[in-house]
Design an enzyme around this catalytic site. Structure first.
Site, short mmCIF file in Angstrom:
data_model
loop_
_atom_site.label_atom_id
_atom_site.label_comp_id
_atom_site.label_asym_id
_atom_site.label_seq_id
_atom_site.Cartn_x
_atom_site.Cartn_y
_atom_site.Cartn_z
N ASP A 194 -15.48 134.79 45.69
CA ASP A 194 -15.22 136.19 46.09
C ASP A 194 -14.64 136.41 47.50
OD1 ASP A 194 -16.44 136.46 43.65
OD2 ASP A 194 -18.12 137.67 44.34
N LYS A 212 -15.77 138.15 37.30
CA LYS A 212 -17.13 138.51 36.89
C LYS A 212 -17.40 139.95 37.25
CE LYS A 212 -18.85 136.73 41.22
NZ LYS A 212 -19.11 138.07 41.79
N CYS A 246 -23.67 136.49 45.68
CA CYS A 246 -22.92 135.73 44.68
C CYS A 246 -22.96 134.23 44.91
CB CYS A 246 -21.51 136.28 44.56
SG CYS A 246 -21.55 137.96 43.85
C1 VGL Z 1 -21.27 140.63 45.75
C2 VGL Z 1 -22.60 142.48 45.97
C3 VGL Z 1 -21.94 143.12 44.93
C4 VGL Z 1 -20.90 139.25 46.22
C5 VGL Z 1 -20.61 141.23 44.70
O1 VGL Z 1 -19.76 138.82 45.99
O2 VGL Z 1 -21.77 138.61 46.85
N1 VGL Z 1 -22.27 141.26 46.37
N2 VGL Z 1 -20.94 142.47 44.30
#
Ligand code: VGL
Ligand code: ZN
Length: 199
Positions: free
Chosen positions: A10, A108, A153
């Site tokens: 991410d 995701k 994540c």
């Molecule tokens: C994430 C919170 C919400 C992450 C993704 O990538 O850690 N955290 N969505």
């Protein structure tokens, strides 16, 4: 023995400075991750990728501020500002990230009614997301993890990988966390307890 697969979690605009859910110092991982990418034969990138009105968005619920928690059919869910909406600039990879043209991307969080922190299973702990299938295709036994956010994540992907029997190393210098109420320190405790190597 097959080489470890590098999994970059991410590294997207919304988690970097100026983004909707900016991780403190998140951009700092970009050059470090780029350096790591050069050292691996196989690299998989994940992307948080939500439909509008996603269950994890505070704006999808009445009278619920961001960072509060709600009960859902799959357990407790933290609510976030709208982030990584499919197809938006916020959901795109950070422009400085070296994404090879042949890289595999696992997205995701596409399910409207269930969030997904892990790239292995959605937050219902059951529905596969796709990373395990990618790793099996490459006969991988070991993964190296880096990216954002350490306490969400990265943490949940690392824990699921250990539960599935992978050898897991998380590169601390290449991760940054959201850090709500000591959650980064807590994440490291949980990862160490699960046998994750701290690289
Ligand atoms: C994430 C919170 C919400 C992450 C993704 O990538 O850690 N955290 N969505
Ligand atoms: Zn998300």
């Amino acid at each position: 023995m097959h080489d470890a697969v590098l999994v970059i979690i991410d590294v997207q605009n919304d988690f970097c400075s100026g983004g909707a859910l900016a991780v403190p110092d998140g951009d700092a991982v970009v050059p470090i991750v780029n350096h790591l990418i050069c050292r691996f034969h196989r690299v998989v990138f994940t992307q948080d990728w939500h439909p509008q009105r996603h269950i994890s968005f505070a704006s999808s619920h009445p009278n619920t501020p961001a960072f509060s928690r709600i009960a859902t059919s799959y357990g407790e869910q933290t609510l976030w500002p709208d982030h990584c909406v499919e197809g938006t600039t916020g959901a795109a990879f950070h422009p400085g990230l070296n994404v090879p043209l042949d890289a595999t991307v696992v997205r995701k969080g596409l399910t409207l009614t269930c969030d997904s922190y892990s790239a292995f299973f959605e937050n219902d702990r059951r529905t596969p997301v796709g990373l395990d299938a990618v790793l099996q295709t490459h006969h991988a036994r070991a993964i190296v993890l880096a990216g954002l956010a350490t306490d969400y994540c990265v943490l949940h992907t690392a824990l699921d990988a250990r539960a599935l029997g992978y050898d897991v190393t998380v590169i601390e210098s290449a991760c940054r966390g959201i850090d709500v109420a000591g959650s980064v320190a807590d994440a490291w405790k949980r990862m160490e307890h699960a046998g994750v190597r701290r690289g």
